[in-house]
Structures are given as C-alpha cells and as structure tokens.
Design a protein around this motif. Structure first.
Motif, PDB file in Angstrom:
ATOM      1  N   ASP A  73     -28.664 -14.110 -23.147  1.00  0.00           N
ATOM      2  CA  ASP A  73     -27.562 -13.144 -23.150  1.00  0.00           C
ATOM      3  C   ASP A  73     -26.237 -13.800 -22.757  1.00  0.00           C
ATOM      4  O   ASP A  73     -25.169 -13.258 -23.018  1.00  0.00           O
ATOM      5  N   ASP A 108     -35.206  -6.101 -22.959  1.00  0.00           N
ATOM      6  CA  ASP A 108     -36.091  -6.345 -21.804  1.00  0.00           C
ATOM      7  C   ASP A 108     -35.300  -6.801 -20.585  1.00  0.00           C
ATOM      8  O   ASP A 108     -34.452  -7.685 -20.670  1.00  0.00           O
ATOM      9  N   GLY A 109     -35.596  -6.211 -19.457  1.00  0.00           N
ATOM     10  CA  GLY A 109     -34.920  -6.610 -18.220  1.00  0.00           C
ATOM     11  C   GLY A 109     -33.544  -6.004 -18.088  1.00  0.00           C
ATOM     12  O   GLY A 109     -32.874  -6.180 -17.072  1.00  0.00           O
ATOM     13  N   THR A 110     -33.105  -5.298 -19.143  1.00  0.00           N
ATOM     14  CA  THR A 110     -31.779  -4.665 -19.097  1.00  0.00           C
ATOM     15  C   THR A 110     -31.930  -3.157 -19.214  1.00  0.00           C
ATOM     16  O   THR A 110     -31.533  -2.406 -18.329  1.00  0.00           O
ATOM     17  N   ASP A 142     -29.742  -9.590 -19.329  1.00  0.00           N
ATOM     18  CA  ASP A 142     -30.293 -10.127 -18.081  1.00  0.00           C
ATOM     19  C   ASP A 142     -30.670 -11.598 -18.140  1.00  0.00           C
ATOM     20  O   ASP A 142     -30.913 -12.213 -17.114  1.00  0.00           O
ATOM     21  N   ASP A 143     -30.739 -12.152 -19.312  1.00  0.00           N
ATOM     22  CA  ASP A 143     -31.424 -13.437 -19.447  1.00  0.00           C
ATOM     23  C   ASP A 143     -30.477 -14.544 -19.911  1.00  0.00           C
ATOM     24  O   ASP A 143     -29.320 -14.288 -20.235  1.00  0.00           O
ATOM     25  N   ASP A 145     -28.849  -5.773 -24.460  1.00  0.00           N
ATOM     26  CA  ASP A 145     -30.108  -6.503 -24.500  1.00  0.00           C
ATOM     27  C   ASP A 145     -31.202  -5.467 -24.187  1.00  0.00           C
ATOM     28  O   ASP A 145     -30.896  -4.368 -23.719  1.00  0.00           O
TER      29      ASP A 145
HETATM   30 MG   LIG Z   1     -33.525  -9.415 -21.541  1.00  0.00          MG
END
Ligand SMILES: [Mg+2]
Ligand SMILES: O=P(O)(O)OC[C@H]1O[C@H](O[C@H]2O[C@H](CO)[C@@H](O)[C@H](O)[C@H]2O)[C@H](O)[C@@H](O)[C@@H]1O
Length: 892
Positions: free
Chosen positions: A786, A578-580, A782-783, A576
C-alpha cells in the motif's frame, strides 16, 4: 538553572499544559457590608495541593532562561449568586469535586454564562496573581457548562482507577461513553488554546492523565512540534491497562509526543510493554548520553518516541525556608509540649483506597498489641484529607471504626493514641507536624510519587531545638517514592506485623544510625530545580537529534477529514482490503466483510459524489464473491493491480496479458519446497500472483523460512521483471510493472465519474482539467504494497502543487489523505495513521453519519462551554446564558 542558552530550533518558550490552573475562581456577589450594595466582582484564591507540579511551574516562572506559558482549565468556577456551589478551595487540583453541585436554581438558568468582557477581566485577574517581573503568562481554558465536574469524570472514574490497579465493575458502558466524549472535548479545548499561542521551537509540556489525548491532537496540527508528556501517577501492568475499552486511543494519544516520561523505570517499562502488545510497537533499549538513565526508543508510526523516567522533586530550598520560621518553631514547641513524654508518629494522606490509611491504622493497632511497652508512650497523628465522595463513605466508616477500636482498647480518659483529623490541614500545621514528628509512616498501596515522603526527609535534614533532626521514615514499597528513597525503612503495607515491627525498630533507632540513614536519604531527594533542568536539557537534546526522517506520522485528523469531505463535490476512495477493511485472521478465507462494513460502504456508495475502489492483493474470485456481486457500484482491482473491474460493471480487465507467465512454474517449485519444510504453511495460487502464507506455522520457523525463501526467489526473479513482496505473514510474487500505485495513478488522473477505458494500454491523462479531478481522496492501506499507493499520491500532490498552485482548498491542500492502518512501528510515507480496521470503520462511519464526531479527536472548534462552534447546542446555550445575565443584572 539551565546553563546553556536554548539553541537548535528551541525558542526558549515552554507551554506547560496542566489539568487545572493553580487558582480557584469564585463569583463574589455578596452584600458589601460597608456600602450595603450588592457586589458583582470575582474572587481568585490559590488552590492547594499538587505542590510538586505547581512548584515546577513557579521555578520556570522565576528562571531567566525560559518564557513560560501555562495552559490550564479554570477548574469548577463557583458561580455564587444563590447557586451554592459546594466545592472547597483547598482541594488538591486533581481530586474529584464529586460533591460539587448546584443547589437551587432553575435548570434552564445558566449561572456560568460569562460575557467576553468578563472573561477578559478574569484572565487579567489571573494574570495579576503573577508578579509583573515573572515571565509567565496564564492561558485559561474555559469550559463553562453548568455541570462542571463532567470534565473530570472519565479521567477520575475510568482512567485513574485503572492506573491504580482498580477494576471498575462491569456495566452497559453508556455513562462511560458520555464521559469519554467529554474527555475528548476537554483535550480538544486544550489543543485549541495551545494552537492559539504555539510558535515553532516551543517546548510543549503536557502533564498527566487528564490530557492523554493532547499530544496526538497537537501532533495533528503541528507535525514538527517538540512535545513532552509527563505522567505523574503510576502506570500499571498491561494486564490492568488493557482492560480499558479506549486503551488504544489513549496510548495512541500519548504517542503523539517526542518523549514520554514517568516517575520511575518500572512505570516506563509497563508503558512500553502496553505499546508493544496493544499497538504492535517495537522498542529498543537505550541509555541516555546526557544523564545515563535507562529508557527506550519506541517506534511510533514512522518516528521514534523516547520513553524514560525522571522522578519529580520538591523545592527543597523553599521548603526549608518555609518550615523553619519563628512561627513554626513555636508551633513545633506547642505540639511537643502537648505530647510530652510521648513519641509522635505522623501521617498525612488523602483518604482514598490507594493511600493506605486503613493499612496504617491496622499496623498501628498491631504495633500496640505486639509492643505493650509503647502503650501510652506514642501517639499517631493522622491527617486525612477528603478523597472523592463515593469512596469516602465506605472508607470513612472503616477508618472511624479502626480509630475507635484503637482508642478504646489502648486509650484512657486523658489520652487517645490516635488523633485523626479528617480534613486538609493548613500548610503551617502540616509543616509543624513534619518537624515535630519522631517518625513518619507512609503505607500507600499505590502512588506515583509521595511528596510527603520527600518533604519529610527534607525537613529532617535540618537541625533545630526540639530534637527532631534526622528522625526516620517508614515507607511502603508500593509508593513511587520508594524507588528514590531506597534507604528508608521499606515495608509491605499489607503485612501489618512487619510494619508494626518496623515502627518499633524505628522508634528505638540510635541517634547515630538515624543520622547516617537521613544523610543517605537526603542526598537522594530530587529537587524541583534539578528535575526541570534535566527534563528540559533532555528535550533540547531530543530537538537536536530530530531529523527529517524521524517524523512521527500523526493520527488522522477526523473532524478535519469530515469537513473536507462535506465540502468536496468529487470524492475518490481508495481502499486496501485485508488488514484495512477487515482485521487480519488466521485463515484468508475467513476474512470476509462484516455487516457493519457493508452498511458503511453502501451508505458511502449511495452518494453520487463518491467513487469507491477496493485495491487489493486478493484475486478476482474473492473480490467478486464478497464485494462485486453484492455491491456492483464498487470499483475493484485484484492481485495488487493486475486486474481491474470498473464501477458499476461486471467485466474484469487483465492488465498483464502481455506478460510471460512461465515464471510461475519455478516460483511454485520454490514455494512447494518451503511448504514441505514449514508445517502449517500453504500456497495461495491466484491467476497471476503466488502467495506463500505462514501465519499458521510456528512463528519462528515461519519467519526463518520466509527470509530464506525471499532470498532465493529474489536471486532468480531479478531479471524477470518480478517483485518479491513481504506481506503480513506471507511472501508474494507478481510482475513488477503492475502495482497498486499504478492503479491509483490511473484512477486519480481521470475525469471524475467517467468510465475507465476497458483496455490494458491505459496511460493516465495528466491533462485532465482540475475541475474534473477529485477534490477529496482518502486512501487507506495497511501493508508494504500500500506504500506504492501513498507514494503515488504524494507525487501527485507535488505535481498538482506546480500545476494548480491556486486551486488548493481552504486548508491549503488538495484534500489528499494517504493513511496507513495498523502497527505503530511501521515506517511509512503516509501522511497520517489509524490504529486498526475498527478505527477505519469508525472513521468511515463518521463520514456517513453513523459515528459521533467525538468518538476520537481532531481539529474542532469548541466554544467556551465545550459545544461545537455554531452548532445548535452552542447557539442555544449562548441564548440561555445571555438571558440569565440580563435577568440577574436587572435584579441588582
Ligand atoms: Mg492489506
Ligand atoms: O492487499 P490486501 O487486500 O491487504 O491483501 C493482501 C493479502 O491479504 C490476504 O492475506 C493476509 O490476510 C489474511 C486474512 O486476514 C491472513 O490470514 C494472511 O496471513 C495475510 O497475509 C490474502 O490471502 C492475500 O492473497 C493478499 O495478497
């Protein structure tokens, strides 16, 4: 004693992990005067200090209910043989042996080499220290490197100060880094030892700050294990804890436990606040049904961890027996005679910055100045056991100055009002002084539980000849014991005038008042028996409540991942974005790849065995600009699976061509409405998906309107084949039939390395032979979206289990790693977690050789010196040790 037979999956075995065994091992090679020959034996002597913990071990050993196993480091072994190893046997276990060093000896020699046979003999000797009737087995952790104090450095120089509100001066961090690796290894060595003896149903009980990583290391190996962590020292406010550079790793390490327990409620509260702030955990307050104590349930990576408090106690019965013997009676009488006509104030502390010896002396000086009537009628007997070397020098000087100042002002040729003993006094002297004292003064500025306070109150509960019954206790409000002994004369040690006045009040206290106070205090002293019983009863209750859906997701076992990676020939990475791979930031446009990410991805992509895919909610434009154009070798999927760009290609395939997109108009209208009513929010219009962001809006209004908008959108999209997704401060709408899970299915069920078909009609070919399928799949996200990938991988794993039952790898699985990134509070179907994008990069860096294996822990095999088994350093050290042994043997 526990009354109920342990049940419900609890085996009745306890594995107690302590930072050091209660014995010291010394090589005894001295000349035997009787025979004139050189001995080659070993000597085992009990270690003093840590009395509460050790009496807990002995209590369980004596219990008929439990079978106890104690796992502990041997401590610094005295190698003897001319290598004068300066370490006193009477140091309390957790104290730094900073002055422990070898004097003499060639650097290439290794006097700590122990052959297998020697270790067997020593283990047997340690075991023989235990009476055969006891059900206690000792499992020594051998860490036989020549600079033995290395194993303490991180815990004592970095963690301990922070726990006691002491900030280290800033430096370049290099030393700390080396200490950290040793700390990880120290914990790894315990994990290995526990793994050798663990049986399902055992309670693993980890003690204190040397072993903060151990619960998580054990959780990686045994997902169902029942693990408790008890923290003996204070836990500071998060404002201090968060100054540690490894703060997240330490918290994450502890959160591998089912229960985390502190000496008091305040420490537990600080810990919970740290988890919330640093790991985004969520917590719920609770009251224990078993004993009514307050605590929390904190969500940690899919499971719940109990956080509570239970003050440790003392073996009151044993102590009273020990302190009231005819020998001690005599010693008490001698002390009383020596100070006839004088009141005796007693203090026993370690000489370090937190135990308040300086504050005590200052208060005593003030007391003599304020109350001249007491001069010549009171003596302060202060026993200060040595602390760590660096601090000693400064403190010692300050303490000496104060003692001299008081004695020269208020003493005379025949009498010194302060009798200061800078030494660890023998146990019998300590007990005699506790008994003889008219007052005990404890001015500690920070401690977890002051055992002297508990022991003093215990001893004062029994009447005896010398008029010592029920004498009072002056106790610092900063000592952990003040939360238990609430009726003591509580003082602020920083206020020497108030302490002086309280000493005066205590010395003048009428007998009936003393008795009434002592009765209250004595009823509050926790016994070690009670502490153990309650602790274990709670663990049994937790075991009974543990259910399938409350499994803590372990941290990703990175060393195992590395081994698996190195052995696999076909590897698939599903990331993934964003955030990963990048941290979440305010502005979506600013979340661009870092130089480090590019470097690591390039290294990964350079290996022909690797296929790398970024599967993101971002649109094609963003992914092409920041990833595709710079690294065409990456495969890309945009808008949660709506578009696909193959590895080493520039063409995108739209998988949604046949889908009616008229819904976008209505969705856009709803989003426009809420944007208008939520200042700071905005709409990201992608080709297919629409995303409403509220990160920059007022958080409460944003959340409130997001919930309302979601409800509204769900109402009219339910028949349109759309999905309304809640992301990180966003709401997204896209067609349901495409999702990240579908992309994963397509990528996995595919001959490794072959081109994807450039159409949207793709159906995964589940007949691809196993030897063309990936042998290693690392999927990170992260989300919520996912979770579709993780679910898909879990289902593929089950399919493979029935389709290819014989094709598992040497660890018994298929090398599939679904890993969630971020908040500890999330519920997830992933099999492991990483805390943040930085840990993601550290993990990928490990695979490409950019990061050391010991940055963070996992399953590694260490030899008895803390080297990786079969590594170059392990082999070298083995050769050097054997050579040393041969040489010394020939000299005998
Ligand atoms: Mg993400
Ligand atoms: O699937 P992903 O690669 O994780 O993308 C999910 C969404 O990420 C972006 O939004 C999120 O990250 C932004 C930057 O850190 C942040 O400001 C925002 O609050 C997050 O929701 C992106 O803008 C979306 O299009 C993606 O769907």
């Amino acid at each position: 004693m526990p009354t109920d037979k342990p049940s419900n999956g609890v085996s009745g075995r306890i594995i107690n992990c302590v930072s050091q065994l209660p014995y010291k091992i010394s090589r005894n090679d001295s000349l035997d005067p009787a025979t004139g020959t050189k001995g080659c034996g070993w000597q085992i002597t009990p270690v003093m200090g840590n009395s509460a913990l050790y009496s807990s071990l002995y209590y369980l050993r004596d219990s008929s209910q439990w079978e106890e196993h104690v796992v502990g480091w041997t401590g610094e072994i005295d190698p003897g043989n001319g290598f004068a190893y300066v370490a006193s046997t009477d140091q309390p276990a957790p104290v730094s042996d900073k002055d422990s060093k070898y004097m003499g000896g060639d650097a290439s020699e290794d006097p700590l080499y122990l052959s297998k046979e020697e270790k067997r003999v020593l283990a047997e000797m340690l075991q023989n220290e235990e009476d055969a009737k006891h059900k206690l087995t000792i499992h020594p952790v051998w860490l036989l490197r020549r600079d033995q104090s290395r194993w303490r450095e991180y815990a004592e120089n970095v963690v301990w100060p922070a726990l006691h509100y002491i900030l280290n001066p800033p430096d370049d961090g290099q030393k700390e880094n080396t200490w950290w690796y040793d700390y990880v290894k120290f914990n790894e060595a315990y994990a290995m030892k526990v793994a050798q003896i663990y049986q399902p149903g055992d309670i693993i009980w980890v003690h204190d700050y040397y072993l903060m990583l151990l619960p998580q290391l054990l959780r990686m190996r045994f997902q169902d294990a029942l693990i408790a962590y008890f923290h003996h020292t204070p836990w500071p406010s998060n404002e201090y804890f968060r100054c540690l550079s490894k703060r997240k790793l330490l918290l994450d390490g502890i959160l591998g436990s089912n229960r985390v327990c502190f000496q008091n409620f305040g420490f537990a509260r600080h810990f919970v606040s740290g988890c919330k702030r640093l790991l985004d955990s969520t917590s719920t307050k609770m009251k224990s049904k078993d004993d009514g104590t307050d605590g929390w349930l904190i969500s940690a990576y899919g499971g719940d961890v109990v956080v509570d408090s239970s003050p440790i106690g003392v073996d009151t019965h044993g102590l009273l027996t020990e302190a009231f013997t005819s020998d001690i009676d005599q010693k008490v009488a001698t002390i009383k005679q020596a100070y006839v006509g004088k009141k005796i104030i007693f203090g026993s502390d370690r000489l370090d910055t937190v135990n308040g010896v300086v504050q005590k002396l200052q208060a005593f000086e003030t007391f003599l100045a304020m109350f001249p009537q007491w001069r010549d009628k009171v003596v302060l007997i202060q026993a200060s056991s040595p602390g760590s070397a660096e601090i000693d020098l400064r403190l010692e000087q300050q303490v000496n100055d104060l003692v001299n100042s008081i004695n020269s002002q208020y003493g005379n040729l025949n009498f010194s009002p302060v009798q200061h003993y800078h030494m660890r006094i023998p146990r019998d002297v300590y007990l005699s002084l506790l008994r003889a004292a008219d007052l005990c003064v404890i001015t500690s500025v920070r401690d977890g539980m002051n055992i002297t306070a508990l022991e003093y109150v215990t001893v004062k509960s029994k009447k005896s000849n010398e008029n010592c019954y029920a004498n009072p206790l002056v106790l610092s409000e900063f000592s952990g014991s003040s939360t238990v002994l609430k009726d003591a004369l509580i003082v602020n040690p920083w206020d020497s005038v108030a302490v002086a006045k309280t000493i005066n009040k205590a010395l003048l206290m009428p007998a009936d008042e003393k008795v009434s106070l002592e009765c209250k205090l004595w009823s509050c002293v926790p016994t070690i028996q009670d502490w153990n019983d309650k602790f274990l009863a709670r663990m049994i209750a937790i075991a009974e409540k543990e259910s399938q859906d409350n499994k803590i997701t372990p941290a990703l076992n990175r060393p195992l991942l590395l081994k698996n990676y190195q052995l696999a020939k076909r590897r698939l990475f599903l990331f993934d974005y964003d955030g990963t791979l990048t941290p979440i930031v305010q502005d979506p446009a600013a979340a661009i790849p870092s130089a480090r990410l590019y470097r690591i991805l390039s290294k990964l992509a350079a290996d022909p065995k690797n296929q790398i895919w970024i599967i993101s909610g971002r649109d094609q434009q963003f992914l092409s600009k920041w990833l595709g154009s710079r690294m065409p070798q990456l495969g890309l999927s945009a808008e949660h699976g709506c578009f696909l760009k193959d590895v080493s290609s520039t063409d995108w395939v739209n998988l949604t061509t046949k889908f009616d997109m008229s819904w976008q108009i209505k969705v856009s209208e709803v989003m426009d409405h809420y944007t208008l009513h939520t200042p700071g929010s905005s709409i990201e219009r992608k080709k297919v998906a629409l995303t409403w962001h509220y990160r920059r809006a007022d958080p409460e209004l944003g959340e409130f309107n997001a919930a309302k908008m979601k409800e509204k959108l769900e109402e009219f999209t339910k028949d349109l084949g759309l999905e309304v997704m809640e992301g990180k401060a966003n709401i997204e709408v896209r067609p349901k039939f495409v999702n990240k899970g579908e992309i994963v299915k397509r990528l996995v069920w595919h001959p490794h390395g072959e081109k994807q078909l450039g159409n949207d009609e793709f159906t995964p070919d589940e007949n691809v032979p196993k030897d063309q399928l990936p042998e290693f799949i690392l999927c990170l996200g992260d989300d919520a979206t996912d979770e579709d990938m993780f679910r898909q991988l879990n289902s593929i794993e089950s399919q493979w289990q029935s389709k290819f039952p014989k094709d598992t790898n040497e660890w018994g699985h298929y090398g599939i790693y679904p890993v969630t990134v971020g908040s500890a509070s999330k519920k997830t179907v992933a099999k492991a977690h990483l805390t943040d994008p930085q840990q993601v990069l550290d993990t990928l860096g490990l695979l490409v050789g950019d990061v050391s294996l010991f940055q963070s822990g996992g399953t590694v095999d260490l030899d008895d010196r803390g080297h990786l088994v079969n590594s170059e350093s392990s082999v070298k050290s083995e050769i050097a040790g054997a050579a040393y042994n041969k040489r010394t043997a020939s000299q005998k």
